[in-house]
Design an enzyme around this catalytic site. Structure first.
Site, short mmCIF file in Angstrom:
data_model
loop_
_atom_site.label_atom_id
_atom_site.label_comp_id
_atom_site.label_asym_id
_atom_site.label_seq_id
_atom_site.Cartn_x
_atom_site.Cartn_y
_atom_site.Cartn_z
N GLY B 97 0.84 -1.20 0.00
CA GLY B 97 0.00 0.00 0.00
C GLY B 97 0.86 1.23 0.00
O GLY B 97 2.10 1.15 0.10
N GLU B 98 0.21 2.38 -0.12
CA GLU B 98 0.96 3.61 -0.16
C GLU B 98 0.31 4.64 0.74
O GLU B 98 -0.91 4.78 0.73
CB GLU B 98 1.02 4.14 -1.59
N GLY B 102 5.04 7.36 2.48
CA GLY B 102 5.84 6.49 1.65
C GLY B 102 5.15 5.17 1.44
O GLY B 102 3.97 5.02 1.75
N VAL B 104 4.40 1.03 1.68
CA VAL B 104 4.43 -0.10 2.61
C VAL B 104 4.65 -1.35 1.77
O VAL B 104 3.93 -1.59 0.81
CB VAL B 104 3.11 -0.22 3.40
N LYS B 119 7.08 -0.13 6.64
CA LYS B 119 6.71 1.21 6.23
C LYS B 119 8.02 1.91 5.90
O LYS B 119 8.89 2.03 6.76
CB LYS B 119 6.02 1.89 7.42
N ASP B 217 -7.02 9.50 15.84
CA ASP B 217 -7.28 9.38 14.40
C ASP B 217 -7.87 8.01 14.08
O ASP B 217 -7.44 7.33 13.15
CB ASP B 217 -5.99 9.62 13.62
#
Lengths: 335, 441
Positions: B97-98, B102, B104, B119, B217
Site C-alpha cells: 500500500g501507499e 511512503g 508499505v 513502512k 485518528d
C-alpha cells in the site's frame, strides 16, 4: 433421529441418568465402577449434543435450550463440579467442555447460564476451591477463567472471602497449579477494568497487605510474576487512584528499592518499572522525598551502573536517564 | 505497468549501457510483429527511449518530460527482474500500500521466516509534511511501549543514513478496513462483520486508554486486519501520551482526519477530553461501517467542519435497527461528557449480542491490491529468482493480447486485467510475478 442405531435420548432423560450416575458415584458403594462408566458415557452424549461429532452436527437450538434448562433445574452443574475428583480423566475434561459451552450460550443479549450461576454462587466457590486438589485444579482453572470473562461472575469472585485464597494458591509447590492459579488471579484483577479499579479501591488495604506477602515470597516465580503484575496494575490509567495511593507509602518504596538490588536481573528490571513511578511523581510526599534524598548519591551511582548492557532498549535508557536527572535535582522541601 | 502510464524521457537523459543491448533484441522481435514498421525502416536513427518504473519517475525532475507517440506494436516488454533485495535480515517483497509518508511493502524475516510489513519513510518526503518527522518520532516511541492483540506491533526499526530512509518493520496485515469497505456492495459491512471488528476496536481502545494513549485518528483507514481476522489499530502519527500523574485526559491539539473529528475540535476548543475524541471517531467509524455513509457531510473541509460543529448528525437510517441506532446516537453526542465510555459501550445491547448474518448478506473478505484471495507471499518470487535465475523474457503487445484472448490462464489472468482496466492505477500482473518494466528504442 439417526437412521441407524439406538434412538436418541431426550435431554431430560440424559440429564436424569447422568444425575443418577453421579449420585451413585458420590455414595461410593459397591456399584461405583458401574456408576463411573455411566457418568463417562452420559457426559460424552451430552458433549456430542453440544459440540457435535465428526459425523453428526451439534443439536438444534431447541434441544440445546432444553438441555440447558434441565441442567439448571436439576443443579447438575454444581453436582458435577462437587464430584469432579471422582470422575475419570476424560470425564473431567468433558465436564469442563460441557460447562464452558453452556456458559457461553446466549439468547439475544442475555446469557442465561451466567444469570443462573449468579443465583448459585456456590458453583464459583466450589470451582475456586478446586485449586486445593491437584487432580482437578487445571480443569477447574479452565472453567474459572471462562467464568471470569463475565463481569457479573468476576464481581462475585472478587468480592468473596474466597478470593484471598488465591494468594495461597499462586504459591503452592506444584508449579502447574501455581501458574494456573496465577493466570486466573491475573484475569480477575485485569479483565474488567472498571470493576477491578472499584474493587481495588474499596479493598485497598486488605488486598495490598496480602499482595505484600507475594512480593516477599520465598518462591522466585511468585515474586517475579507478582511484581510484574503490580507494575501492570499501577501503570494502567484505570487504576489511577490506586497508583497515587500506592506511591505515597514509604514502605512500598523501600520494598522496591530492595528489589532493585535482588540477585535476579529479571526482578531488578521489573522493580525498576515500579520504582520509576515513585521518582517521577511530581507531588512526592515528604516521607518518600526523605528516603530518596537520604539515598540520593547512592541511587544516582546505582542507576548509572544499572543494566548498562541494555543498550538496545531505547525506552529503558531514556527512562533511566530521566530518573537519574530527577534524583540529582531533588531538593529538600523548604519550610 | 500499463504502457499509457509509462512516461518517456528523451535520449538526452543519460541511459544505462544495458539499454543498447536491449535495442538489438527489439530489432529482432519487432519485425515479426509488424512488417511495415515505420520506426525501424523509416527513421535512420530511432530515438532511444526508456520506460521507467514508477519508483524511478518519482526521483526525476518533473519538467524534463515530453511525450511522443509510439505505436503499440513497437513496444516490447521485458519481464521485470525480481531482484532479491535485503534490508537488514529482511527480504523485500512487493508493495502492499501507499501512504502520504511512503510505501508499505511486504517483507520476510530471513531468520524467523515471519511475514512482516515495512513502512518505508523517506526523509525528503517527510520534511514536506507538516510535523512529519516529529509525528514519526512520536509514533515509534509510542509503538515501542504498546503491546496488545489489537494494536499493531512495531517489530524493528532500521535506519539507512546513506539513502536517507527509515524502515519501520511491523506485523504483517492483509488489508485495511477502508479498502474492504470501498470494494463491498453499498460500501458497508453486514452487521455481523461490523460487530466483530467493533468489539475488537473496543478492546484495543480500552488498552490504549489504560496506557494513557489517545489515538485521535480512529477511522477505517487506520484499522488493519491480519490473516486470522484480528483487527489492528495502526498509525499513531497524531496520537498523544497523557501525563501519567494528571487525573484528567485533557488534550490540546487535534490533527486527525476531518470527517472523524468531534464537534469540540471542529469548533476549535482549546482543550478537550482526549478519550472522548476516540469515542466519537469510533462512533463515526461504526456508523460508516454499518451504513456506508457518514453522519456529517460537506462539499469541502470547511463546510464539513461547520456541519460537525453544529453537532446534528444525520440520524442513522431506520434499517440499521433501533439497537444500533441508539448506540450510534449515544456515541455521537455533541457534549463529550454525555458520550459513553468504552465500559458503557460494552454493556450496550447491540454490543452484547452478536447480530446474525441476514439472508443475502455476505461477509466481505480482505483484499490485497493484487486481488489474490489467498494472500500468497510476494517475497517468494524474489527468492526463486535469486536461487533459480531464469533467462530474461521479452514479449510484445501482440503476445500479451494473444495470451489474454486464449483465456489468459498461463501468465495473466483475465480477472486481473479487467480489474486493472477499471482502476486508474492500472498494472500488469501475472502469477509468475511478471511486472514489466518496458523499454523501447
Amino acid at each position: 433421529m439417526p437412521l441407524f442405531g439406538k434412538s436418541q435420548k431426550s435431554p431430560a432423560e440424559l440429564v436424569r441418568s447422568l444425575k443418577d450416575a453421579v449420585t451413585a458415584l458420590e455414595r461410593g458403594d459397591k456399584k461405583a465402577e458401574k456408576a463411573q462408566e455411566d457418568v463417562s458415557k452420559n457426559l460424552v452424549l451430552i458433549k456430542n449434543m453440544l459440540y457435535g461429532t465428526s459425523d453428526a452436527e451439534p443439536q438444534t437450538d431447541i434441544i440445546v435450550a432444553q438441555l440447558a434448562q434441565e441442567l439448571y433445574n436439576t443443579n447438575l452443574l454444581l453436582l458435577l463440579i462437587q464430584n469432579l475428583n471422582r470422575i475419570d480423566f476424560e470425564g473431567k475434561k468433558d465436564v469442563a467442555q460441557v460447562f464452558n459451552n453452556v456458559l457461553r450460550r446466549q439468547i439475544g443479549t442475555r446469557s442465561p447460564t451466567v444469570e443462573y450461576i449468579c443465583t448459585k454462587p456456590e458453583i464459583l466457590f466450589t470451582l475456586m476451591s478446586g485449586y486445593e486438589h491437584q487432580e482437578i485444579a487445571s480443569n477447574c482453572g479452565t472453567m474459572l477463567r471462562e467464568c471470569a470473562r463475565y463481569e457479573a461472575l468476576a464481581k462475585i469472585m472478587l468480592y468473596s472471602d474466597d478470593f484471598y485464597n488465591f494468594f495461597r494458591y499462586v504459591e503452592v509447590s506444584t508449579f502447574d497449579i501455581a501458574s494456573d492459579a496465577f493466570s486466573t488471579f491475573k484475569e480477575l484483577l485485569t479483565r474488567h477494568k472498571m470493576l477491578c479499579a472499584e474493587f481495588l479501591e474499596a479493598n485497598y488495604d486488605k488486598v495490598f497487605s496480602h499482595y505484600q506477602r507475594l512480593l516477599n515470597s520465598e518462591n522466585y516465580v511468585t515474586r517475579r510474576q507478582s511484581l510484574k503484575l503490580l507494575g501492570e496494575l499501577l501503570l494502567d490509567r484505570h487504576n489511577f487512584s490506586i497508583m497515587t495511593r500506592y506511591i505515597t507509602n514509604p514502605d512500598n518504596l523501600k520494598l522496591m528499592m530492595n528489589m532493585l538490588k535482588e540477585k535476579s536481573r529479571n526482578i531488578q528490571f521489573e522493580a525498576f518499572h515500579v520504582f520509576k513511578v515513585f521518582v517521577a511523581n511530581p507531588n512526592k510526599p515528604k516521607p518518600i522525598l526523605d528516603i530518596l534524598l537520604r539515598n540520593q548519591d547512592k541511587l544516582v551511582d546505582f542507576l548509572t551502573k544499572f543494566h548498562t548492557d541494555r543498550s538496545e532498549d531505547e525506552q529503558f535508557n531514556d527512562e533511566k536517564a530521566y530518573l537519574i536527572k530527577q534524583i540529582k535535582e531533588l531538593k529538600p522541601l523548604e519550610h | 505497468m500499463d504502457p499509457r502510464m509509462c512516461r518517456k524521457i528523451s535520449s538526452s537523459e543519460s541511459l544505462p549501457d544495458a539499454d543498447n543491448v536491449e535495442f538489438e533484441v527489439s530489432n529482432v522481435i519487432a519485425p515479426q510483429e509488424s512488417d511495415d514498421n515505420f520506426m525501424l525502416e523509416g527513421s535512420p536513427e530511432p530515438h532511444s527511449v526508456t520506460w521507467l518504473h514508477d519508483d524511478e519517475i518519482e526521483d526525476l525532475d518533473p519538467p524534463n518530460f515530453y511525450f511522443n507517440r509510439v505505436d503499440s506494436a513497437d513496444i516490447i516488454y521485458r519481464s521485470k527482474k525480481k531482484k532479491c533485495k535485503m534490508v537488514g535480515k529482511y527480504v523485500m517483497g512487493d508493495v502492499l500500500g501507499e501512504g502520504s509518508y511512503g510505501k508499505v511493502k511486504e517483507m520476510l524475516d530471513s531468520v524467523t521466516l515471519c511475514r512482516r510489513a515495512v513502512k518505508i519513510l523517506k526523509k525528503r518526503k517527510l520534511r514536506r509534511i507538516p510535523n512529519g518527522e516529529q509525528n514519526v518520532q512520536r509514533e515509534i516511541q509510542l509503538l515501542r511501549i504498546l503491546r496488545h492483540k489489537n494494536v499493531i506491533e512495531l517489530v524493528d526499526v532500521i535506519f539507512n543514513d546513506e539513502k536517507q530512509k527509515m524502515y519501520l518493520v511491523m506485523e504483517f496485515c492483509v488489508g485495511v478496513l477502508q479498502d474492504m469497505l470501498e470494494s463491498s456492495p453499498g460500501k458497508k459491512f453486514p452487521q455481523r462483520q461490523a460487530h466483530d471488528y467493533f468489539t475488537q476496536l473496543l478492546d484495543g481502545l480500552e488498552y490504549l486508554h489504560g496506557q494513557g494513549v489517545v489515538h485521535k485518528d480512529i477511522k477505517p483507514g487506520n484499522l488493519l486486519l491480519t490473516l486470522d481476522q484480528t483487527l489492528k489499530i495502526t498509525d499513531f502519527g497524531v496520537a498523544e501520551a497523557l501525563d501519567m500523574f494528571s487525573p484528567e485526559d485533557t488534550c490540546y491539539t487535534g490533527q486527525g482526519s476531518p470527517a472523524f473529528q468531534p464537534p469540540e475540535i471542529a469548533n476549535g476548543a482549546e482543550q478537550f477530553s482526549g478519550i472522548k475524541v476516540d469515542i466519537w471517531s469510533s462512533g463515526v467509524t461504526l456508523y460508516n461501517m454499518t451504513t456506508g455513509r457518514y453522519p456529517f457531510e460537506g462539499d469541502n473541509v470547511y463546510r464539513l467542519l461547520e456541519a460537525i460543529g453544529r453537532g446534528w448528525p444525520a440520524p442513522p437510517p431506520a434499517w440499521v435497527g433501533a439497537s444500533l441506532g441508539a448506540l450510534l446516537t449515544a456515541m455521537l453526542a455533541r457534549d463529550p461528557a454525555l458520550r459513553p465510555g468504552v465500559h458503557d459501550i460494552r454493556r450496550h445491547a447491540w454490543v452484547q449480542s452478536r447480530p446474525p448474518l441476514e439472508p443475502g448478506e455476505r461477509l466481505v473478505s480482505p483484499r490485497s491490491r493484487r486481488s489474490d484471495e489467498l494472500h500468497n507471499s510476494t517475497v517468494i518470487p524474489y527468492l526463486v529468482e535469486r536461487h533459480y535465475p531464469s533467462s530474461e523474457e521479452y514479449f510484445t503487445e501482440r503476445d500479451l493480447r494473444h495470451e489474454l484472448c486464449s483465456g489468459g490462464s498461463r501468465t495473466l489472468s483475465t480477472a486481473e486485467l479487467s480489474e486493472g482496466e477499471s482502476s486508474h492505477k492500472r498494472r500488469w500482473h501475472s502469477s509468475c510475478g511478471r511486472l514489466p518494466s518496458c523499454r523501447l528504442t
